[in-house]
Design an enzyme around this catalytic site. Structure first.
Site, PDB file in Angstrom:
ATOM      1  N   HIS A   1      -2.458   5.563   6.336  1.00 30.59           N
ATOM      2  CA  HIS A   1      -1.061   6.007   6.432  1.00 30.59           C
ATOM      3  C   HIS A   1      -1.022   7.473   6.008  1.00 30.59           C
ATOM      4  O   HIS A   1      -1.936   7.965   5.339  1.00 30.59           O
ATOM      5  CB  HIS A   1      -0.170   5.265   5.428  1.00 30.59           C
ATOM      6  CG  HIS A   1      -0.145   3.785   5.529  1.00 30.59           C
ATOM      7  ND1 HIS A   1       0.277   3.101   6.638  1.00 30.59           N
ATOM      8  CD2 HIS A   1      -0.449   2.833   4.602  1.00 30.59           C
ATOM      9  CE1 HIS A   1       0.220   1.789   6.405  1.00 30.59           C
ATOM     10  NE2 HIS A   1      -0.224   1.604   5.182  1.00 30.59           N
TER      11      HIS A   1
ATOM     12  N   ARG B   1       0.091   3.347   9.658  1.00 32.35           N
ATOM     13  CA  ARG B   1      -0.951   2.978  10.624  1.00 32.35           C
ATOM     14  C   ARG B   1      -0.481   1.726  11.364  1.00 32.35           C
ATOM     15  O   ARG B   1       0.171   0.858  10.781  1.00 32.35           O
ATOM     16  CB  ARG B   1      -2.300   2.769   9.906  1.00 32.35           C
ATOM     17  CG  ARG B   1      -2.321   1.632   8.855  1.00 32.35           C
ATOM     18  CD  ARG B   1      -2.621   0.296   9.481  1.00 32.35           C
ATOM     19  NE  ARG B   1      -2.619  -0.805   8.537  1.00 32.35           N
ATOM     20  CZ  ARG B   1      -1.602  -1.643   8.361  1.00 32.35           C
ATOM     21  NH1 ARG B   1      -0.459  -1.460   9.000  1.00 32.35           N
ATOM     22  NH2 ARG B   1      -1.719  -2.663   7.536  1.00 32.35           N
TER      23      ARG B   1
ATOM     24  N   CYS C   1       0.834  -1.224   0.000  1.00 32.46           N
ATOM     25  CA  CYS C   1       0.000   0.000   0.000  1.00 32.46           C
ATOM     26  C   CYS C   1       0.856   1.256   0.000  1.00 32.46           C
ATOM     27  O   CYS C   1       0.592   2.208  -0.744  1.00 32.46           O
ATOM     28  CB  CYS C   1      -0.938  -0.024   1.197  1.00 32.46           C
ATOM     29  SG  CYS C   1      -0.160  -0.537   2.732  1.00 32.46           S
TER      30      CYS C   1
END
Ligand code: NAD
Length: 341
Positions: free
Chosen positions: A220, A168, A139
């Site tokens: 994030h 995160r 990601c």
């Protein structure tokens, strides 16, 4: 119709399975699941065929969940398997896929060597054409690459990138992960592995990344500084972003100043699971000085790699060119360009 199986039905697998159901040129054979937990019950509710390991069949029977066969049966029935199992498990599954001559898509938690090519649709779709195995990068790397390739292709050649990644700590469903009250340099060494991962796609880019884990589950956040080969203006950056699906802007005027508010907008917009496939860039953060560019953006880690998984399937079978695949994926998943709101 390409017959697709999804092995590993967690955060990424369930989203990829749903996305496959929406594609006009793909058919979902079923999902591979090891335990008859709530996610298996949801898969059943959606009418997905559930396949499991030989040793888990009894457990599913006891839970009253019908299985269509073993994961090996599922592999045999498919043309391609999207492996969305936890980090490192995909590599162990690979021999099974290859034994039956199947194509496979792996995720970013695997080492790059697991596949013939590491993939980012906006950067190197063509390199993945006809490749039997493709790894969709993580990601964080997916979002870094989308932003870098957009600036590189639409504004000015990117010579150097320095980025700080606030990661995160866990996905919302993960009850056993932390931290809950700490910031952890992760990894503590510099550069973090994200730079190396970007280099699996843009091989010669000078990039250094640093990362810290923060106690949040929503998104994030990246802080980027790029050096370009020519002077740039903020307006040029904004128009390149506005012209690129899979990147969205949020303006200070909308009073969206945090990842929490971004996710709230996704909820209010009725996004399924509040998923944001797009990278969300803070317009007010965009700053240029000479040939330097600074910006900040949020990444919904649970969803951002889903469109790339779909494009990777098409590239693997050379079904169509990059733009056509990206357009179909964007249309079917309602991926936007412009402003989030
Ligand atoms: P997850 O833990 O949510 O889901 C993985 C699922 O696979 C679980 O249901 C697990 O029980 C199952 N599983 C484990 N071993 C299996 C096996 N041998 N056969 C079949 N199923 C098996 O994990 P996730 O977050 O979806 O991550 C999957 C991959 O995607 C990883 O490589 C990860 O790095 C990558 N990724 C995750 C995120 C994210 O934010 N969660 C984002 C991008 C990429």
């Amino acid at each position: 119709m390409i017959k697709v199986a999804v092995n590993g039905y967690g955060t990424i697998g369930k989203r990829v399975a749903d996305a496959i159901k929406l594609q006009p040129d793909m058919m979902l054979i079923g999902i591979g699941k090891l335990h008859p937990d709530y996610e298996a019950l949801i898969a059943r509710k959606k009418g997905y065929n559930i396949y499991t390991s030989e040793s888990s069949i009894q457990e599913f029977k006891k839970a009253g969940i019908e299985v269509a066969g073993t994961i090996e049966d599922m592999v045999k029935e498919s043309d391609i398997v999207v492996d969305a199992t936890p980090d490192g498990v995909g590599e162990k599954n690979k021999p099974l896929y290859l034994r039956y001559g199947k194509h496979a898509i792996f995720q970013g938690g695997e080492e790059p060597e697991v596949a013939d090519v590491s993939f980012s649709a906006l950067c190197n779709y063509d390199e993945a054409i006809n490749k039997q195995t493709i790894r969709v990068v993580s990601c964080n790397t997916t979002s870094l690459l989308r932003v870098i390739c957009t600036i590189n292709n639409k504004v000015s050649k990117v010579n150097k990138v320095r980025a700080t990644i606030v990661r995160r700590a866990a996905d919302p469903k993960e009850v056993k992960k932390g931290p809950i009250n700490s910031l952890i340099p992760n990894p503590a060494s510099i550069p973090s592995h994200h730079a190396k991962d970007v280099n699996t796609v843009i091989k010669d880019l000078d990039i250094i990344t640093m990362a810290v884990v923060a106690p949040t589950t929503l998104m994030h956040m990246h802080f980027i500084n790029m050096t370009l080969s020519s002077e740039v203006k903020k307006e040029d950056i904004i128009s390149a972003i506005l012209d690129t699906p899979r990147l969205l802007l949020v303006s200070g005027k909308s009073k969206i100043n945090s990842t929490a508010e971004i996710i709230e907008v996704a909820r209010d917009l009725g996004r399924y699971r509040n998923d944001l496939y797009e990278v969300i860039l803070f317009e007010d953060s965009i700053y240029t000085k000479g040939n330097e560019l600074f910006l900040m953006y949020g990444v919904h880690q649970e969803a951002v790699v889903v469109p790339e998984n779909i494009d990777a399937i098409r590239a693997s079978f050379s079904l169509m060119n990059a733009q056509d695949s990206i357009n179909i994926t964007n249309n079917t998943l309602n991926i936007m360009k412009g402003y989030l709101i």
